[in-house]
Design an enzyme around this catalytic site. Sequence first.
Site, PDB file in Angstrom:
ATOM      1  N   TYR A 114     -16.106  -2.509   7.706  1.00  0.00           N
ATOM      2  CA  TYR A 114     -14.473  -2.101   7.650  1.00  0.00           C
ATOM      3  C   TYR A 114     -14.005  -2.376   9.060  1.00  0.00           C
ATOM      4  O   TYR A 114     -12.852  -3.033   9.029  1.00  0.00           O
ATOM      5  CB  TYR A 114     -14.439  -0.710   7.598  1.00  0.00           C
ATOM      6  CG  TYR A 114     -12.654  -0.056   7.663  1.00  0.00           C
ATOM      7  CD1 TYR A 114     -12.078  -0.334   6.407  1.00  0.00           C
ATOM      8  CD2 TYR A 114     -12.407   0.559   8.497  1.00  0.00           C
ATOM      9  CE1 TYR A 114     -10.739   0.022   6.441  1.00  0.00           C
ATOM     10  CE2 TYR A 114     -10.794   0.854   8.284  1.00  0.00           C
ATOM     11  CZ  TYR A 114     -10.249   0.502   7.374  1.00  0.00           C
ATOM     12  OH  TYR A 114      -8.779   0.971   7.251  1.00  0.00           O
TER      13      TYR A 114
ATOM     14  N   THR B 243      -5.592   6.510  15.083  1.00  0.00           N
ATOM     15  CA  THR B 243      -6.797   7.392  15.290  1.00  0.00           C
ATOM     16  C   THR B 243      -7.089   7.964  13.722  1.00  0.00           C
ATOM     17  O   THR B 243      -6.248   7.609  12.835  1.00  0.00           O
ATOM     18  CB  THR B 243      -6.862   8.566  16.206  1.00  0.00           C
ATOM     19  OG1 THR B 243      -7.991   8.938  16.357  1.00  0.00           O
ATOM     20  CG2 THR B 243      -5.714   9.410  16.172  1.00  0.00           C
TER      21      THR B 243
ATOM     22  N   VAL C   1      -1.058   6.215   4.232  1.00  0.00           N
ATOM     23  CA  VAL C   1      -0.137   5.724   5.170  1.00  0.00           C
ATOM     24  C   VAL C   1       1.048   5.077   4.763  1.00  0.00           C
ATOM     25  O   VAL C   1       2.269   5.262   5.172  1.00  0.00           O
ATOM     26  CB  VAL C   1      -0.768   4.495   6.190  1.00  0.00           C
ATOM     27  CG1 VAL C   1       0.161   3.955   7.336  1.00  0.00           C
ATOM     28  CG2 VAL C   1      -2.043   5.295   6.876  1.00  0.00           C
TER      29      VAL C   1
ATOM     30  N   GLY D 197       0.951  -1.227   0.091  1.00  0.00           N
ATOM     31  CA  GLY D 197       0.078  -0.286  -0.129  1.00  0.00           C
ATOM     32  C   GLY D 197       0.912   1.261  -0.023  1.00  0.00           C
ATOM     33  O   GLY D 197       0.562   2.193   0.571  1.00  0.00           O
TER      34      GLY D 197
END
Length: 325
Positions: A137, A165, A16, A11
């Site tokens: 999710y 978070t 991220v 990813g």
Amino acid sequence: MLKNEKIYVAGHRGLVGGAIVRALNDRGYTNIITRTHKELDLLNQKAVFDFFASEKPDYVFLAAAHVGGIGANSIYPADFLYKNMVIGFNVVESARLNGVKKLMNLGSTCIYPKMAEQPIKEEALLTGSLEPTNDAYALAKISVIKLCTAYNKQFGTNYLSVMPTNLYGLGDNYELQGSHVFPAMIRKFHEAKETGKDVVHLWGDGSPLREFLYAGDLADAVVYLMENKNASDLRTPTGDFVNVGTGKECTIAQLAETVRDVVYADVASSGRTCKMEWDSSKPNGTPRKLCDVTRLNALGWKAKVDVKEGVEISYDDFLHGDVRK
């Protein structure tokens, strides 16, 4: 991790994953493996198994996910459940079969019950009902956390999980239909400024409390944990994972005011601004979601970027980065 050991970041084009690659590069790691979705479909089990068997990575950061905001989660729950569970299971099982030394699984604090006691401790997992607007999710993410924990117990693997978070940062998704609240606000206020609109319409009533974490801080945290900690250091009765956050919160309305102030800063002297109108027919989501980061701080890491600085960084990236869609 040795600087020349093989590190796979799944990813890497996401918010991220991109931040993790930058953090690894900044620390001098020289053997980082990445694959685009076109090169490797993580939903294809055989392709993932073959990739791991061929490349034999020493370390893995599992940052690949199918993500979106409240709207997307509500419309496409099957996609969020199926895709995230399959991606996670394919990567974790491939890591086990090919002797990966350590794996870092990126989860989300949406795994916690909607009405969990605040601030939310890791022990709150599976103690109550999930928030309905993103339960698909959350269930997928919970399953991958539990898989990593089960593998550690049964096979002696060293698979860590972190629960960040609400995230934002460089390379975020600013497409209004699929983005999260932070980048969506940046785009809405920017477009209002550019077009001269005097009102911006926002979902909910602005009352929910949220904690926001800069993705660069998250990347710093996960690399720190991979370099210095093991799954046993993160162990709780509910799994081998730890919260990652700032430990600070603001209302959605306060966030909107901060975003508006930053976006309109260059025209503030002329008195230009815009009003905010809240659409209470749209869902608020969880009333409050604040991480307890006591355990993470005790492990030796704390967040550095506050919300105002984060909005300034993100808006500059929106204006000058290749991020707008």
